[in-house]
Enzyme design. Structure first.
Site, short mmCIF file in Angstrom:
data_model
loop_
_atom_site.label_atom_id
_atom_site.label_comp_id
_atom_site.label_asym_id
_atom_site.label_seq_id
_atom_site.Cartn_x
_atom_site.Cartn_y
_atom_site.Cartn_z
CB SER A 21 -0.89 -0.01 1.23
OG SER A 21 -1.59 1.21 1.33
N GLY A 46 -3.56 3.89 1.14
CA GLY A 46 -4.41 4.04 2.32
C GLY A 46 -5.57 5.00 2.06
CG ASN A 69 6.88 7.33 3.41
OD1 ASN A 69 5.80 7.91 3.61
ND2 ASN A 69 7.06 6.05 3.69
CB CYS A 130 -2.78 5.98 11.52
SG CYS A 130 -2.74 5.40 9.89
CG ASN A 192 3.10 0.48 7.90
OD1 ASN A 192 3.80 1.23 7.23
ND2 ASN A 192 1.79 0.59 7.96
N GLY A 217 12.34 -0.31 2.44
CA GLY A 217 13.40 -0.73 1.53
C GLY A 217 14.30 -1.80 2.15
N GLY A 265 7.02 -3.08 -2.30
CA GLY A 265 6.73 -1.68 -2.03
C GLY A 265 7.75 -0.77 -2.67
CB THR A 266 10.82 0.73 -1.21
OG1 THR A 266 10.11 1.24 -0.07
CG2 THR A 266 11.91 1.70 -1.59
C1 FMN Z 1 5.80 6.25 0.00
C2 FMN Z 1 5.16 5.20 0.87
C3 FMN Z 1 3.81 5.30 1.20
C4 FMN Z 1 3.19 4.32 2.01
N1 FMN Z 1 1.85 4.43 2.30
C5 FMN Z 1 1.25 3.45 3.04
C6 FMN Z 1 -0.16 3.49 3.31
O1 FMN Z 1 -0.88 4.38 2.83
N2 FMN Z 1 -0.70 2.51 4.09
C7 FMN Z 1 0.07 1.49 4.61
O2 FMN Z 1 -0.46 0.62 5.30
N3 FMN Z 1 1.40 1.41 4.34
C8 FMN Z 1 2.00 2.36 3.58
N4 FMN Z 1 3.35 2.27 3.30
C9 FMN Z 1 4.13 1.12 3.82
C10 FMN Z 1 4.30 0.04 2.75
O3 FMN Z 1 3.05 -0.45 2.33
C11 FMN Z 1 5.18 -1.12 3.26
O4 FMN Z 1 4.56 -1.71 4.39
C12 FMN Z 1 6.58 -0.68 3.67
O5 FMN Z 1 7.06 0.33 2.81
C13 FMN Z 1 7.59 -1.85 3.69
O6 FMN Z 1 7.73 -2.43 2.42
P1 FMN Z 1 8.88 -1.98 1.36
O7 FMN Z 1 10.17 -1.96 2.11
O8 FMN Z 1 8.83 -3.01 0.28
O9 FMN Z 1 8.50 -0.62 0.86
C14 FMN Z 1 3.97 3.24 2.50
C15 FMN Z 1 5.33 3.14 2.15
C16 FMN Z 1 5.93 4.10 1.35
C17 FMN Z 1 7.39 3.95 0.99
#
Ligand code: FMN
Length: 304
Positions: A21, A46, A69, A130, A192, A217, A265-266
């Site tokens: 997300s 979200g 972020n 949150c 998260n 990341g 995600g990232t």
């Molecule tokens: C720019 C950005 C926006 C995100 N927005 C949300 C969100 O709206 N809701 C949520 O549950 N997680 C959000 N996340 C968390 C990601 O869904 C994920 O759990 C987290 O980044 C770890 O995964 P990754 O390392 O592959 O990015 C966000 C992450 C990033 C980098």
């Protein structure tokens, strides 16, 4: 041919790969790069009761192995999402999982109720990391009682599968996982982002306008794999694992630790085709090692 289908708390995915997300918008942003129909599911940004602008800039800082972020929950609100984004998403033909958030339990419940009535939502991913404004800035996801309250409230408001998305900013993630399982969650997403910050040494001030942000990341992958490992052994719910997945090898670590599905995600920001590469890489691995069903790999690093 390996069977790649997985079932996440009632959500049937053709393969275990989905999007994290907030890193995949509401879908069309990635259509120029990938075939969206090949995804196991799509998890969207979200969504809250009211539209939100998110936090003021700067909201992103690059770090040596990931990003910080503080985008905040920028989104058009649940009604606009249902009217403007859901018809497109529905048309793709893969399960659509809506990530929901709120300031209060009542907010979550109302968003869940509206999505329950909307056509084409496969499940809700409930983001309980949150700030809770009513309780003076505590996070729902760091207190087992409050986490259970949110999930219990959403449970009563919808028949849709509920995936509780847990915060890693806790001492004992298993405690939170147990609490949301008891409150009626059908599956878990972890993790998260990890709370972090960066300081501009010339200005002598924090770089992010919001001071702190969420670290994502490759930097967080070992933490995420550890948490999936711990929770998978303690709580009998399917897990969507995420945190620094950049390629199929990373995704397989999560599956072997106990995740039934994974989210990129990232990694999408670095390589917009990352989800496709992960699916192809998992298939190649299964062929190489004679895996007939992807579910046989789930938790294989600890299952006897
Ligand atoms: C720019 C950005 C926006 C995100 N927005 C949300 C969100 O709206 N809701 C949520 O549950 N997680 C959000 N996340 C968390 C990601 O869904 C994920 O759990 C987290 O980044 C770890 O995964 P990754 O390392 O592959 O990015 C966000 C992450 C990033 C980098």
């Amino acid at each position: 041919m390996t069977r790649l289908a997985v079932n996440i708390g009632g959500i049937k995915m053709a393969n275990p790969v989905t999007t994290a997300s907030g890193t995949f918008g509401f879908g069309p942003e990635y259509a120029p790069f990938i075939d969206l129909r090949r995804l196991g599911a799509i998890v969207v940004k979200g969504t809250t009761l009211e539209p939100r602008l998110g936090n003021p800039p700067p909201r992103i800082v690059e770090t040596p192995a990931g990003i910080l972020n503080s985008v905040g929950l920028q989104n058009p609100g649940v009604d606009a999402f249902i009217a403007q984004s859901l018809p497109y998403l529905r048309g793709i033909g893969v399960p659509v999982i809506v990530n929901i958030a709120g300031n209060t339990v009542e907010d979550y419940v109302e968003v869940a109720r509206r999505l329950d009535r909307a056509e084409g939502v496969a499940g809700l991913e409930v983001n309980i990391s949150c700030p809770n404004v009513k309780m003076g800035g505590l996070a729902f996801g760091t207190d087992p009682k409050m986490a259970a309250e949110v999930i219990g409230g959403v449970r009563a408001a919808t028949r849709l599968p509920i995936i509780a998305k847990l915060s890693p900013n806790v001492t004992d993630i298993v405690k939170i996982a147990r609490a949301v399982a008891d409150a009626g969650a059908d599956a878990l997403s972890l993790i998260n982002t990890l709370l972090g910050m960066a300081i501009d040494i010339r200005r002598r001030k924090p770089i992010l306008a919001n001071v702190m942000g969420g670290l994502s990341g490759p930097a967080i992958r070992p933490v995420a794999v550890r948490m999936v490992w711990q929770v998978a052994q303690a709580v009998p719910l399917p897990i969507i694992g995420m945190g620094g997945i950049m390629n199929a090898a990373d995704a397989l670590e999560f599956i072997l630790a106990g995740a039934s599905a994974v989210a990129v995600g990232t990694g999408n920001f670095v390589n917009p085709r990352a989800t496709m590469d992960v699916i192809a890489g998992i298939e190649a691995y299964c062929q190489e090692f004679g895996v007939e069903d992807i579910n046989d790999l789930v938790g294989a690093a600890w299952k006897k």
